[in-house]
Motif scaffolding. Structure first.
Motif, mmCIF file in Angstrom:
data_model
loop_
_atom_site.group_PDB
_atom_site.id
_atom_site.type_symbol
_atom_site.label_atom_id
_atom_site.label_comp_id
_atom_site.label_asym_id
_atom_site.label_seq_id
_atom_site.Cartn_x
_atom_site.Cartn_y
_atom_site.Cartn_z
ATOM 1 N N ARG A 8 0.858 -1.173 0.000
ATOM 2 C CA ARG A 8 0.000 0.000 0.000
ATOM 3 C C ARG A 8 0.901 1.233 0.000
ATOM 4 O O ARG A 8 2.072 1.162 0.382
ATOM 5 C CB ARG A 8 -0.884 0.018 1.238
ATOM 6 C CG ARG A 8 -1.856 -1.135 1.299
ATOM 7 C CD ARG A 8 -2.582 -1.132 2.644
ATOM 8 N NE ARG A 8 -3.414 -2.298 2.785
ATOM 9 C CZ ARG A 8 -4.694 -2.367 2.449
ATOM 10 N NH1 ARG A 8 -5.279 -1.297 1.953
ATOM 11 N NH2 ARG A 8 -5.375 -3.472 2.605
ATOM 12 N N LYS A 10 0.890 3.786 1.969
ATOM 13 C CA LYS A 10 1.344 4.077 3.328
ATOM 14 C C LYS A 10 2.470 3.136 3.757
ATOM 15 O O LYS A 10 3.434 3.551 4.392
ATOM 16 C CB LYS A 10 0.171 3.955 4.300
ATOM 17 C CG LYS A 10 0.505 4.338 5.710
ATOM 18 C CD LYS A 10 -0.716 4.265 6.607
ATOM 19 C CE LYS A 10 -0.356 4.638 8.025
ATOM 20 N NZ LYS A 10 -1.521 4.582 8.910
ATOM 21 N N LYS A 20 3.672 9.978 2.022
ATOM 22 C CA LYS A 20 2.897 9.305 0.970
ATOM 23 C C LYS A 20 2.873 10.148 -0.299
ATOM 24 O O LYS A 20 2.793 9.612 -1.402
ATOM 25 C CB LYS A 20 1.489 8.970 1.447
ATOM 26 C CG LYS A 20 0.615 10.140 1.720
ATOM 27 C CD LYS A 20 -0.763 9.692 2.179
ATOM 28 C CE LYS A 20 -1.681 10.882 2.376
ATOM 29 N NZ LYS A 20 -3.026 10.478 2.728
ATOM 30 N N TYR A 24 3.648 9.070 -4.241
ATOM 31 C CA TYR A 24 2.855 9.414 -5.430
ATOM 32 C C TYR A 24 3.711 10.119 -6.472
ATOM 33 O O TYR A 24 3.617 9.833 -7.673
ATOM 34 C CB TYR A 24 1.666 10.312 -5.060
ATOM 35 C CG TYR A 24 0.568 9.611 -4.310
ATOM 36 C CD1 TYR A 24 -0.095 8.512 -4.869
ATOM 37 C CD2 TYR A 24 0.171 10.029 -3.043
ATOM 38 C CE1 TYR A 24 -1.103 7.862 -4.185
ATOM 39 C CE2 TYR A 24 -0.841 9.393 -2.350
ATOM 40 C CZ TYR A 24 -1.477 8.311 -2.928
ATOM 41 O OH TYR A 24 -2.485 7.667 -2.257
ATOM 42 N N LYS A 36 -3.066 -0.180 -10.295
ATOM 43 C CA LYS A 36 -4.342 0.050 -9.634
ATOM 44 C C LYS A 36 -5.081 -1.281 -9.570
ATOM 45 O O LYS A 36 -5.109 -2.031 -10.532
ATOM 46 C CB LYS A 36 -5.176 1.070 -10.403
ATOM 47 C CG LYS A 36 -4.677 2.479 -10.217
ATOM 48 C CD LYS A 36 -5.657 3.497 -10.706
ATOM 49 C CE LYS A 36 -5.115 4.885 -10.413
ATOM 50 N NZ LYS A 36 -6.045 5.918 -10.832
ATOM 51 N N GLY A 39 -11.450 -0.955 -7.526
ATOM 52 C CA GLY A 39 -11.873 0.239 -6.822
ATOM 53 C C GLY A 39 -10.889 1.386 -6.923
ATOM 54 O O GLY A 39 -11.037 2.393 -6.239
ATOM 55 N N GLY A 40 -9.862 1.257 -7.726
ATOM 56 C CA GLY A 40 -8.898 2.332 -7.927
ATOM 57 C C GLY A 40 -7.808 2.412 -6.874
ATOM 58 O O GLY A 40 -7.034 3.355 -6.849
ATOM 59 N N SER A 41 -7.732 1.409 -5.986
ATOM 60 C CA SER A 41 -6.671 1.412 -4.977
ATOM 61 C C SER A 41 -5.322 1.217 -5.654
ATOM 62 O O SER A 41 -5.178 0.389 -6.545
ATOM 63 C CB SER A 41 -6.885 0.283 -3.962
ATOM 64 O OG SER A 41 -8.063 0.502 -3.240
ATOM 65 N N LEU A 42 -4.355 1.975 -5.205
ATOM 66 C CA LEU A 42 -3.018 1.927 -5.784
ATOM 67 C C LEU A 42 -2.124 1.025 -4.945
ATOM 68 O O LEU A 42 -2.123 1.098 -3.723
ATOM 69 C CB LEU A 42 -2.443 3.349 -5.820
ATOM 70 C CG LEU A 42 -1.194 3.583 -6.641
ATOM 71 C CD1 LEU A 42 -1.447 3.312 -8.116
ATOM 72 C CD2 LEU A 42 -0.741 5.031 -6.461
ATOM 73 N N ARG A 43 -1.355 0.166 -5.620
ATOM 74 C CA ARG A 43 -0.396 -0.700 -4.938
ATOM 75 C C ARG A 43 0.953 -0.567 -5.623
ATOM 76 O O ARG A 43 1.047 -0.475 -6.844
ATOM 77 C CB ARG A 43 -0.830 -2.168 -4.973
ATOM 78 C CG ARG A 43 -2.130 -2.470 -4.254
ATOM 79 C CD ARG A 43 -1.967 -2.312 -2.745
ATOM 80 N NE ARG A 43 -3.147 -2.732 -2.030
ATOM 81 C CZ ARG A 43 -4.162 -1.951 -1.706
ATOM 82 N NH1 ARG A 43 -4.151 -0.678 -2.055
ATOM 83 N NH2 ARG A 43 -5.196 -2.422 -1.037
#
Length: 82
Positions: A8, A10, A20, A24, A36, A39-43
Motif C-alpha cells: 500500500r 502508506k 505518501k 505518489y 491500480k 476500486g482504484g486502490s493503488l499498490r
C-alpha cells in the motif's frame, strides 16, 4: 511471514521513510512501479521499492567479507615500554 509482492502507499512510505506524497510523486516520475487494483486502490510493487533502494545505495555492500587483520607482536624498545 511471507512478504507480499504489493505494498500500500502508506506501507511503502513507512518502509522508505518518506511521505505518501513523495511515493505518489515517485510513481509519476517513474521511480516506482505501481498498479491500480479493484476500486482504484493503488499498490506499489515491492521489487520496485527494493530496486530504488539498491540503485541509490551510497555504501556498496562488499562482495567478500573483509579479511581479519593479523596481530603482529612488537619487538625492540617499543615492546619493553609496555
Amino acid at each position: 511471514m511471507v512478504e507480499q509482492p504489493l505494498l500500500r502507499v502508506k506501507e511503502a512510505a513507512q518502509l522508505l521513510q518518506v511521505s505518501k506524497w513523495t511515493i505518489y510523486r515517485w510513481i509519476d516520475e517513474g521511480r516506482l512501479n505501481a498498479t491500480k487494483i479493484g476500486g482504484g486502490s493503488l499498490r506499489i510493487f515491492r521489487v520496485s521499492v527494493t530496486a530504488l533502494v539498491e540503485g541509490n545505495r551510497t555504501d556498496p555492500r562488499p562482495q567478500e567479507p573483509t579479511p581479519h587483520l593479523k596481530a603482529v607482536p612488537l619487538s625492540g624498545r617499543r615492546a619493553m615500554k609496555r
